[in-house]
Design a protein around this motif. Structure first.
Motif, PDB file in Angstrom:
ATOM      1  N   ASN A   1       0.831  -1.196   0.000  1.00 13.85           N
ATOM      2  CA  ASN A   1       0.000   0.000   0.000  1.00 13.85           C
ATOM      3  C   ASN A   1       0.868   1.250   0.000  1.00 13.85           C
ATOM      4  N   LEU A   2       0.781   2.032  -1.068  1.00 15.37           N
ATOM      5  CA  LEU A   2       1.561   3.259  -1.163  1.00 15.37           C
ATOM      6  C   LEU A   2       0.782   4.491  -0.717  1.00 15.37           C
ATOM      7  N   SER A   3      -0.520   4.367  -0.520  1.00 18.10           N
ATOM      8  CA  SER A   3      -1.344   5.539  -0.265  1.00 18.10           C
ATOM      9  C   SER A   3      -1.002   6.216   1.053  1.00 18.10           C
ATOM     10  N   GLN A   4      -0.313   5.513   1.956  1.00 14.40           N
ATOM     11  CA  GLN A   4       0.039   6.107   3.240  1.00 14.40           C
ATOM     12  C   GLN A   4       0.903   7.347   3.059  1.00 14.40           C
ATOM     13  N   TYR A   5       1.635   7.424   1.964  1.00 18.44           N
ATOM     14  CA  TYR A   5       2.505   8.565   1.742  1.00 18.44           C
ATOM     15  C   TYR A   5       1.741   9.785   1.255  1.00 18.44           C
ATOM     16  N   PHE A   6       0.472   9.599   0.872  1.00 18.39           N
ATOM     17  CA  PHE A   6      -0.309  10.706   0.349  1.00 18.39           C
ATOM     18  C   PHE A   6      -1.562  10.991   1.166  1.00 18.39           C
ATOM     19  N   GLU A   7      -2.036  10.035   1.962  1.00 25.23           N
ATOM     20  CA  GLU A   7      -3.277  10.232   2.702  1.00 25.23           C
ATOM     21  C   GLU A   7      -3.070  11.095   3.940  1.00 25.23           C
ATOM     22  N   GLU A   8      -1.853  11.163   4.461  1.00 25.26           N
ATOM     23  CA  GLU A   8      -1.553  11.984   5.622  1.00 25.26           C
ATOM     24  C   GLU A   8      -0.786  13.224   5.150  1.00 25.26           C
ATOM     25  N   TYR A   9      -1.202  14.376   5.625  1.00 26.41           N
ATOM     26  CA  TYR A   9      -0.528  15.594   5.179  1.00 26.41           C
ATOM     27  C   TYR A   9      -0.845  16.763   6.100  1.00 26.41           C
ATOM     28  N   LEU A  10      -0.096  17.831   5.931  1.00 20.19           N
ATOM     29  CA  LEU A  10      -0.300  19.080   6.653  1.00 20.19           C
ATOM     30  C   LEU A  10      -0.794  20.142   5.686  1.00 20.19           C
TER      31      LEU A  10
ATOM     32  N   ILE B   1      10.832  18.082  13.695  1.00 19.03           N
ATOM     33  CA  ILE B   1       9.830  18.318  14.742  1.00 19.03           C
ATOM     34  C   ILE B   1       8.524  18.691  14.062  1.00 19.03           C
ATOM     35  N   ILE B   2       7.525  17.830  14.200  1.00 19.42           N
ATOM     36  CA  ILE B   2       6.205  18.077  13.609  1.00 19.42           C
ATOM     37  C   ILE B   2       5.224  18.354  14.732  1.00 19.42           C
ATOM     38  N   ASP B   3       4.638  19.538  14.729  1.00 17.12           N
ATOM     39  CA  ASP B   3       3.654  19.927  15.739  1.00 17.12           C
ATOM     40  C   ASP B   3       2.317  20.106  15.033  1.00 17.12           C
ATOM     41  N   SER B   4       1.469  19.079  15.121  1.00 16.92           N
ATOM     42  CA  SER B   4       0.241  19.084  14.339  1.00 16.92           C
ATOM     43  C   SER B   4      -0.757  18.099  14.926  1.00 16.92           C
ATOM     44  N   ASP B   5      -2.026  18.289  14.573  1.00 19.29           N
ATOM     45  CA  ASP B   5      -3.032  17.297  14.945  1.00 19.29           C
ATOM     46  C   ASP B   5      -2.941  16.065  14.051  1.00 19.29           C
ATOM     47  N   ASN B   6      -2.015  16.088  13.104  1.00 19.57           N
ATOM     48  CA  ASN B   6      -1.769  14.917  12.255  1.00 19.57           C
ATOM     49  C   ASN B   6      -0.282  14.544  12.274  1.00 19.57           C
ATOM     50  N   SER B   7       0.393  14.875  13.348  1.00 21.36           N
ATOM     51  CA  SER B   7       1.839  14.629  13.428  1.00 21.36           C
ATOM     52  C   SER B   7       2.178  13.152  13.327  1.00 21.36           C
ATOM     53  N   HIS B   8       1.335  12.281  13.899  1.00 22.37           N
ATOM     54  CA  HIS B   8       1.640  10.852  13.933  1.00 22.37           C
ATOM     55  C   HIS B   8       1.658  10.230  12.536  1.00 22.37           C
ATOM     56  N   GLY B   9       1.081  10.925  11.566  1.00 18.21           N
ATOM     57  CA  GLY B   9       1.142  10.433  10.195  1.00 18.21           C
ATOM     58  C   GLY B   9       2.552  10.417   9.642  1.00 18.21           C
ATOM     59  N   PHE B  10       3.462  11.133  10.301  1.00 20.81           N
ATOM     60  CA  PHE B  10       4.845  11.193   9.834  1.00 20.81           C
ATOM     61  C   PHE B  10       5.702  10.054  10.399  1.00 20.81           C
ATOM     62  N   LYS B  11       5.079   9.151  11.168  1.00 18.14           N
ATOM     63  CA  LYS B  11       5.817   7.973  11.638  1.00 18.14           C
ATOM     64  C   LYS B  11       6.332   7.137  10.472  1.00 18.14           C
ATOM     65  N   ILE B  12       5.631   7.187   9.351  1.00 13.93           N
ATOM     66  CA  ILE B  12       5.997   6.336   8.224  1.00 13.93           C
ATOM     67  C   ILE B  12       7.340   6.703   7.615  1.00 13.93           C
ATOM     68  N   LEU B  13       7.892   7.865   8.017  1.00  8.72           N
ATOM     69  CA  LEU B  13       9.215   8.223   7.521  1.00  8.72           C
ATOM     70  C   LEU B  13      10.291   7.290   8.060  1.00  8.72           C
ATOM     71  N   HIS B  14      10.036   6.718   9.245  1.00  8.10           N
ATOM     72  CA  HIS B  14      11.020   5.829   9.852  1.00  8.10           C
ATOM     73  C   HIS B  14      11.161   4.558   9.010  1.00  8.10           C
ATOM     74  N   GLY B  15      12.353   4.332   8.525  1.00  2.00           N
ATOM     75  CA  GLY B  15      12.607   3.186   7.662  1.00  2.00           C
ATOM     76  C   GLY B  15      12.488   3.498   6.194  1.00  2.00           C
ATOM     77  N   ALA B  16      11.982   4.702   5.865  1.00  2.00           N
ATOM     78  CA  ALA B  16      11.839   5.083   4.454  1.00  2.00           C
ATOM     79  C   ALA B  16      12.924   6.074   4.033  1.00  2.00           C
ATOM     80  N   GLU B  17      13.894   6.335   4.919  1.00  2.00           N
ATOM     81  CA  GLU B  17      14.929   7.319   4.626  1.00  2.00           C
ATOM     82  C   GLU B  17      15.797   6.859   3.452  1.00  2.00           C
ATOM     83  N   ARG B  18      16.415   7.839   2.803  1.00  2.00           N
ATOM     84  CA  ARG B  18      17.220   7.570   1.615  1.00  2.00           C
ATOM     85  C   ARG B  18      18.707   7.441   1.899  1.00  2.00           C
ATOM     86  N   GLY B  19      19.105   7.510   3.140  1.00  2.00           N
ATOM     87  CA  GLY B  19      20.527   7.371   3.430  1.00  2.00           C
ATOM     88  C   GLY B  19      20.862   7.582   4.886  1.00  2.00           C
TER      89      GLY B  19
END
Length: 604
Positions: free
Chosen positions: A388-397, A426-444
């Motif tokens: 499922n790739l939609s996780q990268y687009f369904e969560e946003y600020l 540092i993400i300060d938002s009511d949707n901050s937890h959507g950025f958890k998906i960055l963990h493990g998706a880093e490019r280096g």
């Protein structure tokens, strides 16, 4: 007029025109260090502008009597001083060097003390110059934490706007009335940090002698330097003054050194005397530009450079981040602070599709395909086990008022290209937890993430108003004791200096203990270990531990993870909220302030 006087006047006017022409070349250069041409080129232009204005200033000092006899008005001298102060302040924004901020303050203070704009009530154009001067002086005084000066300036500014409405009835002063409303809202929201310790890093308060040997001996496989930060926020009706929001204002100060050696030794400016005392002497144009030497500590390291962006589009934000990454020295880390509302996963299918995402096919629709291609987030290779790739687009600020995708929609995947360099996000938002998906998706480089609670917690429900008080999570990271008091609705009385000092002592003792634990931990993730040697980042980590523990133990709310901040990767269990090193410290603070009933402490 004598021939000599005529030459002096002609030379002065030529110098004014030259200075203004040079200023026009840098007027539209972005007020941050990462845009509008190379830093070296901008620095070259600013050097020329400074040189032109200082030459002009020196000339009017040396020839003041002749110029006054030739018709030079006091407001013209004030305008030159105001422009020099503006140049210094703009240079501070581009370099983060405190000496430029202090230089701006010195020039602005002199304008007030000498009443250079006296008589502006007769000329509408001069009055507008005076209003702009007050707005700029207020900004400088706010950032320097000159509370008494701000209080006096606000009252004078308000009176000036009211006087302008009465004297220039054919002119619309609506915009200036809005500025007055802004500064009143801002100062009211910022009173929580008035007359207490500074938000800036001060060795007197933020260096803990007991843990200092452990910090100095701390060694990781890799230690990163912190020299660059990008700060931005966007919330509907957020507290702001000019182009500085309350949240970015707090973060801006949190990432700087206190310029004077002792916060409590600085003297407030007695602007009240300027109301009845006017110096019309020939030497009244002399401004001591060497005062800064006595107001700064030469032993302090330089401040990290900061790009404070006011309501940028996503493309503007990404361009700045890309520039920072390009110019970032080796073995360095970028801090990116984003404060904004998000969709929190509560959008309809039609809204998601209008933003360029199809739930069924997990890819952008044709309307927004070009947008995602231009962003080059390159997240197509990061497939979850379920594909499922939609996780990268369904969560946003949302970084703007129009919630229809496009340039205002900031997705987690927008960050991924920049993870080739070390990031502290540092993400300060009511949707901050959507950025958890960055963990493990880093490019280096694995990123360090602080994610705010998606819902704030307060004893007093009326405090739950970001539009009035700013973000709770940012408040905890920048002024932890004041944020704690706001949480439990506790107010220090005017004679509560000892109570405040003791409460700070409790927090300081806790931070000392946690510093030792982190510096001696064998389970500290390398992502955090490589940041720990930097005093600013270490202080943020300690305050995050405090914030998380306070909110985890706070019992006057509904249960749920949405009320807790998240750090990715995890910090050691030894500094977890209910650990033996953390919970007792929160309990001591709560007992000291007699608010223990607000917390649910577990048995030791």
């Amino acid at each position: 007029m004598s021939k000599e006087d005529n030459i002096v006047t002609t030379t002065f006017r030529t110098l004014v025109e030259t200075a203004e022409r040079k200023f026009a070349r840098v007027r539209d250069v972005p007020l941050h260090p990462y845009g509008g041409g190379s830093s070296q080129q901008n620095g070259h232009f600013f050097h020329k502008v400074f040189k032109a204005y200082m030459r002009l200033w020196k000339y009017q000092q040396e020839n003041r009597a002749k110029l006054v006899n030739s018709g030079l008005q006091r407001w013209e001298i004030g305008e030159i001083a105001s422009r020099i102060g503006q140049l210094y302040f703009n240079q501070y924004l581009r370099t983060s060097e405190a000496r430029f901020l202090l230089e701006a303050y010195i020039f602005y203070e002199a304008i007030i003390k000498r009443n250079y704009f006296e008589g502006s009530s007769e000329d509408r154009g001069v009055r507008f110059k005076e209003l702009r001067f007050y707005a700029r002086f207020l900004m400088v005084s706010l950032i320097l934490n000159r509370a008494e000066t701000v209080k006096l300036l606000v009252e004078k500014f308000k009176d000036l706007v009211e006087d302008s409405k009465a004297k220039f009835r054919g002119t619309n002063f609506k915009e200036w009335r809005l500025v007055v409303q802004e500064i009143f809202r801002f100062t009211k929201a910022d009173t929580a940090t008035a007359h207490v310790r500074p938000l800036r890093y001060c060795a007197m308060f933020d260096s803990h002698p007991t843990s200092l040997p452990y910090v100095s001996k701390f060694h990781a496989k890799r230690l990163l330097k912190f020299q660059d930060a990008v700060l931005t926020s966007y919330h509907k009706n957020e507290v702001k003054f000019a182009e500085l929001t309350l949240d970015t204002f707090r973060m801006l100060q949190c990432l700087e050194w206190e310029p004077s050696g002792s916060f409590y030794q600085k003297q407030s400016v007695e602007l009240a005397e300027a109301r009845t005392h006017t110096d019309h002497s020939v030497t009244s144009g002399l401004i001591d530009i060497n005062l800064v030497a006595g107001m700064t500590d030469p032993n302090l390291p330089p401040n990290p450079k900061k790009a404070v962006l006011y309501r940028p589009s996503v493309t503007q934000l990404l361009a700045v981040i890309a520039t920072v990454c390009e110019e970032l020295p080796t073995e360095s880390v970028i801090l990116i602070y984003l404060s904004a509302a998000g969709n929190s996963g509560r959008v309809s299918t039609s809204e998601i599709e209008s933003s360029g995402v199809s739930r069924k096919f997990s890819k952008p629709n044709a309307k927004s395909l070009n947008h995602h291609e231009q962003n080059k987030c390159q997240c197509e290779n990061h497939v979850t086990p379920k594909g499922n790739l939609s996780q990268y687009f369904e969560e946003y600020l949302w970084l703007g008022p129009c919630r229809n995708g496009g340039s205002n929609t900031f997705y987690p995947c927008d960050i991924i290209p920049f993870t080739r360099r070390p990031l502290f996000l540092i993400i300060d938002s009511d949707n901050s937890h959507g950025f958890k998906i960055l963990h493990g998706a880093e490019r280096g480089e694995p990123a360090a993430l602080f994610l705010s609670p998606t819902k704030p917690s307060f004893k007093n429900r009326s405090e739950n108003d970001m539009a009035r008080n700013g973000s709770q999570f940012t408040f905890f990271l920048t002024a932890p004791l004041q944020a704690f008091c706001q949480l439990v609705d506790y107010n220090f009385s005017s004679d509560g200096a000892d109570m405040y000092k003791d409460a700070q002592g409790v927090i300081s003792a806790a931070f000392t203990e946690w510093e030792v634990i982190l510096c001696t931990s064998t389970s500290l993730d390398l992502v955090w270990a490589q940041l720990l040697s930097d005093p600013f980042l270490r202080r943020l980590i300690l305050r995050f531990i405090f914030c998380r523990a306070v909110l985890a133990l706070f019992c006057l709310r509904e249960s749920g993870d949405q009320y807790l901040p998240v750090c990715v990767p995890e910090l050691p269990d030894s500094v977890a909220s209910f650990s033996k090193a953390v919970q007792p410290s929160i309990k001591r603070l709560a007992n000291h302030l007699k608010v223990a009933e607000c917390f649910n402490f577990h048995d030791d």
